[in-house]
Design a protein around this motif. Structure first.
Motif, PDB file in Angstrom:
ATOM      1  N   ALA A  50     -10.028 -10.545 -17.365  1.00 31.16           N
ATOM      2  CA  ALA A  50      -9.215  -9.544 -18.065  1.00 31.16           C
ATOM      3  C   ALA A  50      -9.245  -8.207 -17.337  1.00 31.16           C
ATOM      4  CB  ALA A  50      -9.718  -9.378 -19.501  1.00 31.16           C
ATOM      5  N   ILE A  51     -10.423  -7.830 -16.818  1.00 30.17           N
ATOM      6  CA  ILE A  51     -10.534  -6.563 -16.081  1.00 30.17           C
ATOM      7  C   ILE A  51      -9.713  -6.618 -14.800  1.00 30.17           C
ATOM      8  CG2 ILE A  51     -12.131  -5.068 -14.805  1.00 30.17           C
ATOM      9  CD1 ILE A  51     -14.219  -5.771 -16.966  1.00 30.17           C
ATOM     10  N   PHE A  52      -9.718  -7.775 -14.129  1.00 31.38           N
ATOM     11  CA  PHE A  52      -8.879  -7.924 -12.941  1.00 31.38           C
ATOM     12  C   PHE A  52      -7.400  -7.724 -13.294  1.00 31.38           C
ATOM     13  CE2 PHE A  52     -12.327 -10.343 -10.644  1.00 31.38           C
ATOM     14  CZ  PHE A  52     -12.372  -9.472  -9.569  1.00 31.38           C
ATOM     15  N   VAL A  53      -6.970  -8.274 -14.419  1.00 28.45           N
ATOM     16  CA  VAL A  53      -5.579  -8.106 -14.857  1.00 28.45           C
ATOM     17  C   VAL A  53      -5.285  -6.636 -15.134  1.00 28.45           C
ATOM     18  CG1 VAL A  53      -3.914  -8.639 -16.678  1.00 28.45           C
ATOM     19  CG2 VAL A  53      -5.391 -10.442 -15.766  1.00 28.45           C
ATOM     20  N   LEU A  54      -6.221  -5.959 -15.798  1.00 31.95           N
ATOM     21  CA  LEU A  54      -6.043  -4.533 -16.087  1.00 31.95           C
ATOM     22  C   LEU A  54      -5.983  -3.710 -14.803  1.00 31.95           C
ATOM     23  CD1 LEU A  54      -8.471  -4.114 -19.141  1.00 31.95           C
ATOM     24  CD2 LEU A  54      -5.975  -4.322 -19.176  1.00 31.95           C
ATOM     25  N   TRP A  96      -4.874  -4.764 -11.991  1.00 31.54           N
ATOM     26  CA  TRP A  96      -3.585  -5.064 -11.375  1.00 31.54           C
ATOM     27  C   TRP A  96      -2.466  -4.260 -12.024  1.00 31.54           C
ATOM     28  CZ3 TRP A  96       0.891  -7.477 -13.260  1.00 31.54           C
ATOM     29  CH2 TRP A  96       1.836  -7.792 -12.274  1.00 31.54           C
ATOM     30  N   ARG A  97      -2.621  -3.959 -13.325  1.00 29.56           N
ATOM     31  CA  ARG A  97      -1.600  -3.193 -14.048  1.00 29.56           C
ATOM     32  C   ARG A  97      -1.585  -1.724 -13.675  1.00 29.56           C
ATOM     33  NH1 ARG A  97      -2.566  -2.449 -19.079  1.00 29.56           N
ATOM     34  NH2 ARG A  97      -0.433  -1.998 -19.724  1.00 29.56           N
ATOM     35  N   GLU A  98      -2.723  -1.183 -13.232  1.00 31.73           N
ATOM     36  CA  GLU A  98      -2.816   0.238 -12.912  1.00 31.73           C
ATOM     37  C   GLU A  98      -2.573   0.469 -11.423  1.00 31.73           C
ATOM     38  OE1 GLU A  98      -3.232   2.696 -15.085  1.00 31.73           O
ATOM     39  OE2 GLU A  98      -3.328   1.264 -16.748  1.00 31.73           O
ATOM     40  N   PRO A  99      -1.621   1.324 -11.063  1.00 33.00           N
ATOM     41  CA  PRO A  99      -1.317   1.546  -9.641  1.00 33.00           C
ATOM     42  C   PRO A  99      -2.531   2.019  -8.833  1.00 33.00           C
ATOM     43  CG  PRO A  99       0.400   2.491 -11.043  1.00 33.00           C
ATOM     44  CD  PRO A  99      -0.704   2.058 -11.950  1.00 33.00           C
ATOM     45  N   ASP A 100      -3.366   2.865  -9.429  1.00 33.12           N
ATOM     46  CA  ASP A 100      -4.515   3.410  -8.696  1.00 33.12           C
ATOM     47  C   ASP A 100      -5.557   2.337  -8.370  1.00 33.12           C
ATOM     48  OD1 ASP A 100      -3.375   5.884  -8.741  1.00 33.12           O
ATOM     49  OD2 ASP A 100      -4.519   6.600 -10.473  1.00 33.12           O
ATOM     50  N   THR A 101      -5.713   1.381  -9.262  1.00 34.38           N
ATOM     51  CA  THR A 101      -6.739   0.359  -9.046  1.00 34.38           C
ATOM     52  C   THR A 101      -6.183  -0.920  -8.424  1.00 34.38           C
ATOM     53  OG1 THR A 101      -6.440  -0.351 -11.350  1.00 34.38           O
ATOM     54  CG2 THR A 101      -8.251   1.183 -10.886  1.00 34.38           C
ATOM     55  N   ARG A 102      -4.844  -1.059  -8.413  1.00 37.69           N
ATOM     56  CA  ARG A 102      -4.245  -2.254  -7.831  1.00 37.69           C
ATOM     57  C   ARG A 102      -4.570  -2.368  -6.344  1.00 37.69           C
ATOM     58  NH1 ARG A 102       1.500  -1.752  -8.781  1.00 37.69           N
ATOM     59  NH2 ARG A 102       0.917  -2.118 -10.962  1.00 37.69           N
ATOM     60  N   THR A 103      -4.505  -1.225  -5.644  1.00 39.52           N
ATOM     61  CA  THR A 103      -4.823  -1.231  -4.208  1.00 39.52           C
ATOM     62  C   THR A 103      -6.268  -1.637  -3.967  1.00 39.52           C
ATOM     63  OG1 THR A 103      -3.214   0.544  -3.885  1.00 39.52           O
ATOM     64  CG2 THR A 103      -4.767   0.149  -2.097  1.00 39.52           C
ATOM     65  N   GLN A 104      -7.170  -1.134  -4.825  1.00 41.15           N
ATOM     66  CA  GLN A 104      -8.582  -1.515  -4.711  1.00 41.15           C
ATOM     67  C   GLN A 104      -8.755  -3.010  -4.912  1.00 41.15           C
ATOM     68  OE1 GLN A 104     -10.909   0.770  -7.461  1.00 41.15           O
ATOM     69  NE2 GLN A 104     -10.196   2.745  -6.693  1.00 41.15           N
ATOM     70  N   LEU A 105      -8.039  -3.556  -5.873  1.00 40.14           N
ATOM     71  CA  LEU A 105      -8.130  -4.989  -6.166  1.00 40.14           C
ATOM     72  C   LEU A 105      -7.703  -5.808  -4.957  1.00 40.14           C
ATOM     73  CD1 LEU A 105      -8.638  -7.192  -8.295  1.00 40.14           C
ATOM     74  CD2 LEU A 105      -6.256  -6.911  -9.010  1.00 40.14           C
ATOM     75  N   TYR A 106      -6.587  -5.435  -4.349  1.00 42.39           N
ATOM     76  CA  TYR A 106      -6.098  -6.164  -3.186  1.00 42.39           C
ATOM     77  C   TYR A 106      -7.057  -6.017  -2.003  1.00 42.39           C
ATOM     78  CZ  TYR A 106      -1.583  -6.583  -5.604  1.00 42.39           C
ATOM     79  OH  TYR A 106      -0.592  -6.886  -6.500  1.00 42.39           O
ATOM     80  N   SER A 107      -7.541  -4.801  -1.759  1.00 42.50           N
ATOM     81  CA  SER A 107      -8.411  -4.554  -0.600  1.00 42.50           C
ATOM     82  C   SER A 107      -9.753  -5.265  -0.739  1.00 42.50           C
ATOM     83  CB  SER A 107      -8.626  -3.050  -0.409  1.00 42.50           C
ATOM     84  OG  SER A 107      -7.403  -2.386  -0.191  1.00 42.50           O
ATOM     85  N   SER A 108     -10.363  -5.145  -1.921  1.00 41.64           N
ATOM     86  CA  SER A 108     -11.655  -5.805  -2.146  1.00 41.64           C
ATOM     87  C   SER A 108     -11.506  -7.318  -2.114  1.00 41.64           C
ATOM     88  CB  SER A 108     -12.250  -5.373  -3.491  1.00 41.64           C
ATOM     89  OG  SER A 108     -12.512  -3.992  -3.518  1.00 41.64           O
TER      90      SER A 108
END
Length: 460
Positions: A421-425, A427-439
Motif C-alpha cells: 500500500a505504501i508503494f502505491v501511495l 507512486w501516487r505522489e510526484p515527489d516520491t514517485r521518482t524515489q520509488l523508480y530509482s530505488s
C-alpha cells in the motif's frame, strides 16, 4: 532456490571472528535510543504541516507496521545472530542473490545517510560559529566517528550509550513538560483543551498520505540493534529484549511526542515548519533557551546516526564479503574490527558530501532519489524471509524460536500488504514517485548482479 550450504551454515560462523565487546547495557540503550532518530526531530514538521493533527494517526499506522517488521526481524535474529542481519536472513531463506541485493542496497543507503547527517550536523555548528566552513565540520565529524569505529567495538557502544541517554532524557523531559502543559499545571501555560485538534484532517486524505510517508521514513535506523547484537556477549538475549520493548518505545517516543506537539501548538503555525515541532512546542510553553537546547539534542541525534551508520555499513559489508558476495579486502579484521570496511564506508560518506557541493542538481539529487525507498525494499525482504524461515525453524530447530512473530503467518501477510500500500501511495505522489523508480531500479540491478554471481559460484 536457496543455496543449500547457506541453510546448513551454523548461525555464527560468518561472524565468529568479530569481537564481542558490546555489553547488555550498550545494547539496551542502543535499542532505546536508536528509535529516536534524526528524522523524528528534523522531518516531522513537514508531516504536521501536511497532515495536521492527523499526523498522530499517520505515526500510529506506520508505527504498527514498524513493530511488525521489528518482530519478524527479531525472530530471525534471535534464531540466527549475524552482523549481516536481514541480508544474512534473506540469503538463508531466499538465496544468495536476495542477500546480495538487500545487503548492498542497505550499504549504499547507510553510506549516503552518513554524508547527509554530517551535512546536517555541520549546519547546526556553523549556526553557532558563523564564518567557519561547513566542509571542515563534516570532515571533523567523519574523522572522529571513523576513528571511534576503527577502535574496539566497545568504543562504538560507549558513544551510542551516552548519545542515546541524552536523546532519551530530552524526549522524556519534553513529554513530561508537555503533559503538564496540557493538564494546565505548568506555570505560565494555559491548558489548550482540544482547541487545536478540531480541524483534525485539514488537507483531507492527501495530507494524511503525505504525513504517513514522512512518518514511515522517520523510523529508519531500528535495524542497527540486530546488527550490533551479533557482537554482544549474549546476542539472543539482546535481540529478544530489544524487540519485546519496541512497542512501548515507538508508542511513547514517536506517537506521544506528536500528540503533545499538535495539542499544544496550532498545526498551521509557521514556527512548526520553520523551527520544528519540538522547538515550537517548547517555546510555546515558555521554556527559556528552548531553541538552543533542541539544537543540541538534534546535533546529538545526527552525530549518533553518523556513528551508528558507519558501524552498520561496515558490518553489513563485512558479512556480505564473508559470505562471498564482495571484495575480500573488506573482510580483513584487525583486533576483531573490519577496519578497511569502516574506512571505505566513511570515505564513501564523505564523497557524498563532496557531491552535494560539486553536483547538487544532478548526481547528488539522483543519489538521494536512489536511496529514497530502500528501507521499504529491505522490509519486504525481511517479511518474505520470515515467511520462509519460520516453517523451516519450526521443523529443524524449534528451540531457536526465542522470539516469535505474533499470529504467524497472518500478521506477516498484513505487514506485506501494508508495504504494498505504501508503494502505491508513493507512486501516487510526484515527489516520491521518482524515489520509488530509482530505488526499485537499483534493487533490481543488484538482484540481477547477485543472481549472476550466484550462478557463477554454482558452476565453479
Amino acid at each position: 532456490m536457496p543455496n543449500s550450504t547457506t541453510t546448513e551454515t551454523p548461525p555464527q560462523r560468518a561472524d565468529g571472528s568479530l569481537s564481542h565487546g558490546l555489553k547488555q547495557r550498550h545494547l539496551s540503550m542502543i535499542a532505546l535510543g536508536g528509535v529516536i532518530g534524526a528524522g523524528l526531530f528534523v522531518g516531522s514538521g513537514a508531516g504536521i504541516a501536511a497532515a495536521g493533527p492527523s499526523i498522530v494517526v499517520a505515526y500510529a499506522l506506520s508505527g504498527v507496521l514498524v513493530m511488525l517488521v521489528m518482530r519478524m526481524l527479531g525472530e530471525m535474529s534471535a534464531a540466527y545472530p549475524s552482523s549481516g542481519s536481514f541480508s544474512a536472513h534473506a540469503e538463508r531463506a531466499i538465496g544468495p542473490w536476495a542477500g546480495f541485493a538487500a545487503g548492498w542496497s542497505f550499504w549504499v543507503l547507510l553510506c549516503t545517510a552518513v554524508g547527509l547527517e554530517g551535512i546536517g550536523a555541520a549546519k547546526i555548528v556553523q549556526g553557532w560559529l558563523p564564518g567557519t566552513p561547513q566542509w571542515m565540520w563534516v570532515a571533523l565529524f567523519m574523522v572522529v566517528f571513523c576513528g571511534t569505529n576503527l577502535a574496539a567495538v566497545k568504543n562504538f557502544g560507549e558513544f551510542e550509550f551516552w548519545f542515546a541517554a541524552l536523546k532519551v532524557g530530552a524526549i522524556s523531559l519534553f513529554l513530561i513538560l508537555g503533559v503538564l502543559a496540557i493538564a494546565g499545571v505548568l506555570p505560565g501555560t494555559d491548558a489548550p483543551g482540544a482547541s487545536n485538534l478540531t480541524d483534525f484532517m485539514p488537507n483531507g486524505g492527501d495530507g494524511l498520505v503525505i504525513g504517513l510517508l514522512a512518518s514511515v521514513f522517520a523510523y529508519g535506523g531500528l535495524e542497527t540493534v540486530t546488527i550490533a547484537a551479533a557482537e554482544s556477549q549474549d546476542p539472543v538475549r539482546g535481540v529478544a529484549s530489544a524487540v519485546r520493548t519496541a512497542m512501548w518505545r515507538i508508542a511513547v517516543f514517536y506517537i506521544g511526542s506528536m500528540a503533545v506537539a499538535v495539542t499544544l501548538v496550532p498545526w498551521d503555525s509557521e514556527e512548526v515548519t520553520a523551527k520544528g515541532p519540538y522547538i515550537a512546542t517548547l517555546e510555546h510553553m515558555g521554556i527559556p533557551g528552548a531553541s538552543q537546547l533542541m539544537n543540541v539534542v538534534i546535533l546529538v541525534a545526527l552525530l549518533s546516526a553518523m556513528n551508528a551508520n558507519i558501524y552498520g555499513a561496515s558490518r553489513i559489508a563485512f558479512s556480505l564479503v564473508e559470505r562471498g558476495q564482495g571484495p575480500k579486502v573488506l573482510a580483513r579484521l584487525s583486533g576483531g574490527v573490519p577496519r578497511i570496511a569502516v574506512v571505505t564506508s566513511s570515505v564513501l560518506g564523505f564523497v557524498c558530501v563532496l557531491l552535494s557541493y560539486w553536483r547538487p542538481d544532478d548526481i547528488f539529487k539522483w543519489l538521494l532519489n536512489m536511496i529514497g525507498a530502500v528501507i521499504l525494499i529491505v522490509w519486504i525482504f525481511i517479511a518474505v524471509s520470515q515467511l520462509l524461515l519460520r516453517r523451516r525453524i519450526e521443523r529443524e530447530a524449534p528451540e531457536r524460536l526465542v522470539v516469535r512473530m505474533w499470529a504467524f503467518p497472518w500478521l506477516t501477510w498484513v505487514a506485506l500488504a501494508g508495504m504494498a500500500a505504501i508503494f502505491v501511495l508513493m507512486w501516487r505522489e510526484p515527489d516520491t514517485r521518482t524515489q520509488l523508480y530509482s530505488s526499485g531500479g537499483m534493487a533490481l540491478f543488484l538482484a540481477a548482479v547477485g543472481y549472476g554471481w550466484q550462478r557463477l559460484r554454482a558452476k565453479g
